[in-house]
Structure formats: C-alpha cells, structure tokens
Write a protein that holds these residues in place. Structure first.
Motif, mmCIF file in Angstrom:
data_model
loop_
_atom_site.group_PDB
_atom_site.id
_atom_site.type_symbol
_atom_site.label_atom_id
_atom_site.label_comp_id
_atom_site.label_asym_id
_atom_site.label_seq_id
_atom_site.Cartn_x
_atom_site.Cartn_y
_atom_site.Cartn_z
ATOM 1 N N VAL A 27 36.392 41.744 44.751
ATOM 2 C CA VAL A 27 36.538 42.171 46.147
ATOM 3 C C VAL A 27 37.157 43.567 46.165
ATOM 4 C CG1 VAL A 27 36.785 39.854 47.131
ATOM 5 C CG2 VAL A 27 38.809 41.060 46.299
ATOM 6 N N SER A 28 37.261 44.125 47.366
ATOM 7 C CA SER A 28 37.856 45.455 47.488
ATOM 8 C C SER A 28 39.311 45.460 47.013
ATOM 9 C CB SER A 28 37.820 45.880 48.961
ATOM 10 O OG SER A 28 38.740 46.921 49.185
ATOM 11 N N GLY A 29 39.714 46.583 46.441
ATOM 12 C CA GLY A 29 41.104 46.733 46.008
ATOM 13 C C GLY A 29 42.084 46.801 47.167
ATOM 14 N N TYR A 30 41.570 46.821 48.412
ATOM 15 C CA TYR A 30 42.439 46.819 49.594
ATOM 16 C C TYR A 30 42.376 45.495 50.348
ATOM 17 C CZ TYR A 30 42.604 51.893 48.949
ATOM 18 O OH TYR A 30 42.790 53.149 48.435
ATOM 19 N N MET B 286 48.406 43.438 34.597
ATOM 20 C CA MET B 286 48.488 44.808 35.091
ATOM 21 C C MET B 286 47.089 45.301 35.450
ATOM 22 S SD MET B 286 49.004 46.701 31.386
ATOM 23 C CE MET B 286 48.900 48.365 31.989
ATOM 24 N N THR B 287 47.029 46.490 36.015
ATOM 25 C CA THR B 287 45.728 47.117 36.256
ATOM 26 C C THR B 287 45.659 48.406 35.449
ATOM 27 O OG1 THR B 287 46.613 48.199 38.218
ATOM 28 C CG2 THR B 287 45.330 46.201 38.576
ATOM 29 N N PHE C 270 40.107 48.452 36.220
ATOM 30 C CA PHE C 270 40.142 47.143 35.556
ATOM 31 C C PHE C 270 41.435 46.388 35.868
ATOM 32 C CE2 PHE C 270 37.805 50.119 32.817
ATOM 33 C CZ PHE C 270 36.555 49.514 32.849
ATOM 34 N N THR C 271 41.322 45.054 35.806
ATOM 35 C CA THR C 271 42.503 44.204 35.945
ATOM 36 C C THR C 271 42.664 43.423 34.642
ATOM 37 O OG1 THR C 271 41.994 43.981 38.283
ATOM 38 C CG2 THR C 271 43.607 42.456 37.384
ATOM 39 N N LEU C 272 43.873 43.421 34.107
ATOM 40 C CA LEU C 272 44.125 42.777 32.825
ATOM 41 C C LEU C 272 44.881 41.473 33.050
ATOM 42 C CD1 LEU C 272 43.354 45.668 31.999
ATOM 43 C CD2 LEU C 272 45.108 45.582 30.258
ATOM 44 N N PHE C 273 44.471 40.445 32.302
ATOM 45 C CA PHE C 273 45.090 39.121 32.410
ATOM 46 C C PHE C 273 45.572 38.670 31.039
ATOM 47 C CE2 PHE C 273 42.101 39.450 35.863
ATOM 48 C CZ PHE C 273 42.761 38.876 36.930
ATOM 49 N N LEU C 274 46.732 38.016 31.035
ATOM 50 C CA LEU C 274 47.249 37.453 29.793
ATOM 51 C C LEU C 274 46.906 35.971 29.751
ATOM 52 C CD1 LEU C 274 50.784 39.118 29.681
ATOM 53 C CD2 LEU C 274 48.825 39.633 28.213
ATOM 54 N N PRO C 275 46.608 35.448 28.549
ATOM 55 C CA PRO C 275 46.329 34.015 28.465
ATOM 56 C C PRO C 275 47.587 33.215 28.799
ATOM 57 C CG PRO C 275 46.329 35.024 26.280
ATOM 58 C CD PRO C 275 46.472 36.130 27.261
ATOM 59 N N ALA C 276 47.430 32.145 29.559
ATOM 60 C CA ALA C 276 48.580 31.315 29.955
ATOM 61 C C ALA C 276 48.068 29.900 30.206
ATOM 62 C CB ALA C 276 49.226 31.878 31.216
ATOM 63 N N GLU C 277 48.990 28.988 30.344
ATOM 64 C CA GLU C 277 48.601 27.620 30.710
ATOM 65 C C GLU C 277 47.984 27.666 32.107
ATOM 66 O OE1 GLU C 277 48.746 24.504 29.229
ATOM 67 O OE2 GLU C 277 49.013 25.777 27.454
ATOM 68 N N PRO C 278 46.851 26.975 32.301
ATOM 69 C CA PRO C 278 46.295 26.934 33.660
ATOM 70 C C PRO C 278 47.338 26.405 34.651
ATOM 71 C CG PRO C 278 44.725 26.047 32.089
ATOM 72 C CD PRO C 278 46.010 26.247 31.330
ATOM 73 N N THR C 279 47.640 27.181 35.643
ATOM 74 C CA THR C 279 48.685 26.831 36.605
ATOM 75 C C THR C 279 48.211 27.057 38.034
ATOM 76 O OG1 THR C 279 50.072 28.069 35.060
ATOM 77 C CG2 THR C 279 51.188 27.110 36.951
ATOM 78 N N SER C 280 48.677 26.211 38.890
ATOM 79 C CA SER C 280 48.415 26.422 40.308
ATOM 80 C C SER C 280 49.536 27.306 40.851
ATOM 81 C CB SER C 280 48.394 25.068 41.029
ATOM 82 O OG SER C 280 48.237 25.281 42.397
ATOM 83 N N LEU C 281 49.203 28.527 41.149
ATOM 84 C CA LEU C 281 50.213 29.482 41.608
ATOM 85 C C LEU C 281 49.879 29.972 43.001
ATOM 86 C CD1 LEU C 281 50.823 31.862 38.548
ATOM 87 C CD2 LEU C 281 52.372 30.123 39.426
ATOM 88 N N ASP D 117 52.331 45.400 39.077
ATOM 89 C CA ASP D 117 51.802 46.022 40.291
ATOM 90 C C ASP D 117 50.294 46.178 40.178
ATOM 91 O OD1 ASP D 117 51.004 48.955 39.710
ATOM 92 O OD2 ASP D 117 52.972 48.784 38.777
ATOM 93 N N PHE D 118 49.649 46.146 41.327
ATOM 94 C CA PHE D 118 48.201 46.245 41.388
ATOM 95 C C PHE D 118 47.829 47.650 41.860
ATOM 96 C CE2 PHE D 118 43.933 45.783 42.898
ATOM 97 C CZ PHE D 118 43.368 44.832 42.064
ATOM 98 N N ARG D 119 47.291 48.445 40.920
ATOM 99 C CA ARG D 119 46.837 49.816 41.194
ATOM 100 C C ARG D 119 47.871 50.661 41.916
ATOM 101 N NH1 ARG D 119 40.533 48.671 42.900
ATOM 102 N NH2 ARG D 119 39.933 47.771 40.915
ATOM 103 N N LYS D 120 49.125 50.397 41.648
ATOM 104 C CA LYS D 120 50.255 51.142 42.240
ATOM 105 C C LYS D 120 50.311 51.020 43.769
ATOM 106 C CE LYS D 120 50.665 54.373 38.428
ATOM 107 N NZ LYS D 120 51.697 53.510 37.800
ATOM 108 N N ASN D 121 49.505 50.091 44.302
ATOM 109 C CA ASN D 121 49.477 49.891 45.751
ATOM 110 C C ASN D 121 50.284 48.675 46.178
ATOM 111 O OD1 ASN D 121 47.817 52.037 46.475
ATOM 112 N ND2 ASN D 121 45.971 50.880 46.004
ATOM 113 N N PHE D 122 50.254 47.629 45.318
ATOM 114 C CA PHE D 122 50.881 46.356 45.688
ATOM 115 C C PHE D 122 51.792 45.855 44.573
ATOM 116 C CE2 PHE D 122 46.476 46.310 47.375
ATOM 117 C CZ PHE D 122 46.755 46.323 48.729
#
Lengths: 102, 390
Positions: free
Chosen positions: B12-15, B36-37, B41-52, B84-89
């Motif tokens: 989706v849009s970055g906004y 991080m972004t 691109f958005t980077l994800f670390l492997p983790a236990e599947p969690t409902s967050l 932070d997401f793209r220094k915006n959020f």
C-alpha cells in the motif's frame, strides 16, 4: 479545536491543561494525574498525549522546563492558564444553563 | 535452519497509515517482525508468529534521530518501539489487541492534518528532484517527434535511455505520491467524521507504482553517480590507439594544423552504464581558412565517429540513419569484407576528394568523413583492424 477560534477543548485537552495547574509535569505524571482525577473515565493514549504536548508547546500554552533523558517536564504558561480558564468558564456556563432547566 | 532478514515492498502507499498497520500486523502473524525501512524497501526480522497490534505515529518532523519522549510515553503505556518507517512514522507494537494509542479523534485529526501539510510541502522537494534529474539528461531532441521517429538510434547514443528511465521512474513516483496524499486525506476525513476506516484502492495502486518506480530509478541513480564521479569520459592517447590518422593515409607530406582541437593527439572516448560506448577523433590539415571565416569543406581532413551498441540491430539502424543524412541513393553498398558486415561508401560527384565511409561490425558502427587525395576504400582493411582493437 481548543481556543477561542477553534471551539471547545476536548476532555483529554482539558485534563492535560488541568494537570499543570499546581506544578510542572512530565508525560507519565500527566497520564497518572488524568487517570486518578477521572477515575479512569478519561483515557489518555500515548499518541494523544505526545501530540497534545507538541501542539500545546507550539501554541505557547505550555513550555518545556527540564529534559532528563526520556523525561521532559513542562509548565503552564499565562496563555495556557487563560485558555484553561476560558474553557472552565464555558463549562460552568453550560452547567448553569442545564441546572436552570432542571 | 537460520532465517534471514526478509525484504518486502509495502503493498500500500507509504502514507496509508491503517493500510501499513494492517500489513505489518499480518507480517508479524507470519513470523516477520518489522525492523526498519531502507529506501523503498521494508526489512523484517524472523520472529515467532505473534498477534500484535501495530501503531504508526506520524512524526512531528522528519525523524533524524528518535525522540526519547515519545518512546518513553509509549513504553510506559505497554508498547514496544520497533523502529521508524521511512523517517515519517514511529512504529510501535503491543500484544494487547485493544490497546489504543490515540484516545481523542480530534487530536489524531490534528496530527494527521499537520502531517498532511508537511507532505504537501514535501511535494515541492519532489518537484525540484524531478526538474534536476530530468534536466540533467535532457536534450531538446528528445521531445522532437521527427528526431524520435527517424533518428532514435542516434539519440540512444546520447542520453535518451537514462532520460526515458528517469521520466518513467519520476512519473511513477509522482503519481504514487499523489495517490498517497489522497489516502492520507481520506484517512483523516474518516477519523474526523468517525467513519469506518478502509484502505482506499488508490493506496494499493500507489504501493504498486512505488515498487515499479524502483528499477528505473536505481538504474538512473547508478548512471548519475557514475557520471558525477567520472563524467563518463575516458580519453586516451592517439599513440598506440591503433586509430587510422590523416598522416597515415596522406603520407609524410601531410601537415596537420597546430590547432589541437582539430588535430587531436588523443581519442575522445565516452562510456557509462546506460549509454553506448563511443569514440571520436579528427585530424585536419593546416590551412588559412581556419579562423578566416572561409569554408572548411575543402580542407583535407579525417573525422571518425564510432558507437558500440548492445544490439547489432540498433547499430544497423544507426548506419541507416547516417546514410539517410545524405540521401540513401547516394551511398554505394560495397561487398562485406575483412569481417565487416556492412560497408557503405559515398563520394561527392562535384568534389571527388570528399567521401563518407560507414562500416558496421556487430554492434559497432563507424562513420568516417574524409577529404583528401587518396581512395579511402583502399584503407578498409586498416579500418576493420581498427574496429577489432576496440
């Protein structure tokens, strides 16, 4: 929103300003104050509080007095006190109007 | 088995705040926690599947370094700061499904309006970037329909490809940005009027456009960086270059001009990732016509232009374009020889000393302009040999 030209303050805005009346406050103290004062009736999310502190500071209603790591302390300014008083007067007028009709 | 960081484009849009939050929540449920972004691109670390429950808090200004106050406020309310997401959020997470970061729609509406205005101003920066990148590669010939139609191989020897890629990349980015602003405006409207929060189709389209813009912009950035540091220009000495010279054709009597611009002692040579490699060389005889305003046409000279295209078909087209300058009927096709696939020869009827030679071998195409006393076709083996050394 909050102020003469922006309409009445919302409850979180009102209570955040109220929290500064007696002493300087930091964010977590404000959260505790509002929860205690309203007996958890008014909830103050961290996003709402952070936005409000920034907004009030920009509008000159509060000013920063101390920075200690993650903790930033603010105090109410004269303008902030006036805005709070204005809202208090408005609420009192509302109450009087209602009581006259009861 | 060791798991690695996963890299994804946002769908989706970055906004689009709620759209991004839902996406990050879905990723967390699949065992990929936001880290991080990096650019688009958005980077994800492997983790236990969690409902967050994920929340994106619009920053007051572009995030240069984390504001400890906001992190402290969120952590004391039970949230964890993920980055932070793209220094915006600021990105926060909590396992509490009902946790609310904002408890006053008016305040959230204020934060969104402020953020929207910042991004609207950011549009001026984007417009400036458009201008800088496009003007860096622009030539007025790129927007001339006749030139584009008939001489596109020649334009490709210039900056047409990087300019088209920049145009495509920036166009997609601009459209994605506008759709993103629309998503943000719509979200604020939904908050302000207490409407159900939905992801607008424009947001998904903005995500796709943003992803599509990456490849052309990466190529343009590579070209820009290469040209910035090297100018894409790598001249080398004439001596030892193997280039045919006037002195070689005309013999020891040839007297070159002392003007170093017309008597080059080097080979002009350009090359960059997105433009074809090219060579240029010229040598003119000493003559009083220089600087006197007279015609240069009769001065003995040799001028060599060479371009190496990736595709032989484009080189073939370039040979056609060069021939078309003088009219096709004036060129004579000679039998391919010496490994050359095309040999075209033109001799001026009124001035037999003047001729053009166009040679092609694979993707290499060369045009020679010559004014002199010799028959240039006698030097075909030397020109073929010269091309072999490139």
């Amino acid at each position: 929103m909050g102020g003469k030209d922006r309409g009445p303050l919302t409850e979180p805005m009102f209570y955040v300003l109220m929290s500064f009346l007696k002493r300087d406050m930091c964010g977590t103290e404000i959260t505790e104050f509002v929860a205690r004062k309203t007996r958890d009736r008014v909830r103050l999310g961290p996003g709402t509080l952070y936005t409000l502190l920034g907004k009030f500071q920009e509008e000159g209603l509060i000013q920063e007095t101390e920075v200690d790591g993650r903790k930033r302390t603010y105090r109410l300014t004269g303008k902030g006190r006036a805005v709070f008083q204005e809202e208090l007067d408005r609420l009192r007028a509302c109450l009087n109007d209602a009581e006259e009709e009861i | 088995m060791k798991q690695h960081t996963a890299v994804r484009f946002p769908p989706v849009s970055g906004y689009d705040i709620p759209g991004l939050e839902r996406w990050l929540q879905r990723m967390a449920a699949r065992g990929m926690q936001f880290s991080m972004t990096l650019g688009p691109f958005t980077l994800f670390l492997p983790a236990e599947p969690t409902s967050l429950r994920i929340h994106l808090e619009p920053a007051r200004t572009k995030i240069a370094e984390d504001d400890p106050e906001i992190i402290g406020l969120y952590e004391s309310a039970g949230w964890t700061h993920l980055g932070d997401f793209r220094k915006n959020f600021y990105v926060f997470a909590t396992p509490e499904p009902d946790a609310q970061a904002h408890t006053d729609p008016q305040v959230l509406s204020y934060a969104l309006r402020r953020f929207f205005r910042q991004k609207l101003l950011g549009g001026a920066g984007l417009a400036l970037l458009n201008f800088l990148i496009l003007s860096f590669f622009y030539s007025s010939r790129f927007t001339d329909p006749t030139y584009l139609r008939f001489y596109w191989a020649e334009l490709l020897a210039g900056d047409l490809l990087p300019w088209l890629l920049a145009l495509q990349g920036m166009g997609l980015t601009d459209l994605s940005y506008l759709l993103g602003l629309f998503s943000l405006w719509k979200f604020r409207r939904q908050i302000r009027h207490d409407l159900p929060i939905t992801t607008p189709p424009a947001s998904r389209l903005a995500g796709v456009l943003s992803a599509l813009a990456v490849l052309p912009l990466v190529l343009v950035a590579a070209e820009f960086t290469f040209r910035y540091f090297t100018h894409g220009y790598f001249p080398y000495d004439l001596a030892g270059s193997g280039f045919v010279t006037m002195a070689e054709i005309e013999g020891p009597e040839f007297r070159p001009t002392g003007d170093t611009m017309y008597n080059m002692d080097y080979i002009s040579h350009g090359d960059s990732p997105l433009t074809p490699e090219n060579w240029y060389y010229q040598q003119w005889e000493s003559n009083r016509v220089f600087g006197s305003g007279g015609s240069l046409a009769d001065i003995p000279h040799l001028e060599i232009n060479i371009t190496r295209y990736l595709l032989p078909a484009v080189a073939e087209r370039r040979a056609w374009e060069w021939r078309s300058w003088g009219g096709h009927e004036d060129y004579q096709a000679l039998e391919p020889a010496h490994g050359l696939e095309e040999i075209w020869y033109y001799q001026n009827e009124r001035n037999p000393g003047f001729c053009y030679l166009i040679l092609r071998k694979g993707g290499l195409v060369m045009r020679v302009e010559y004014e002199g006393s010799k028959d240039l076709t006698q030097f075909l083996p030397r020109f073929a040999q010269m091309l072999d050394t490139l």
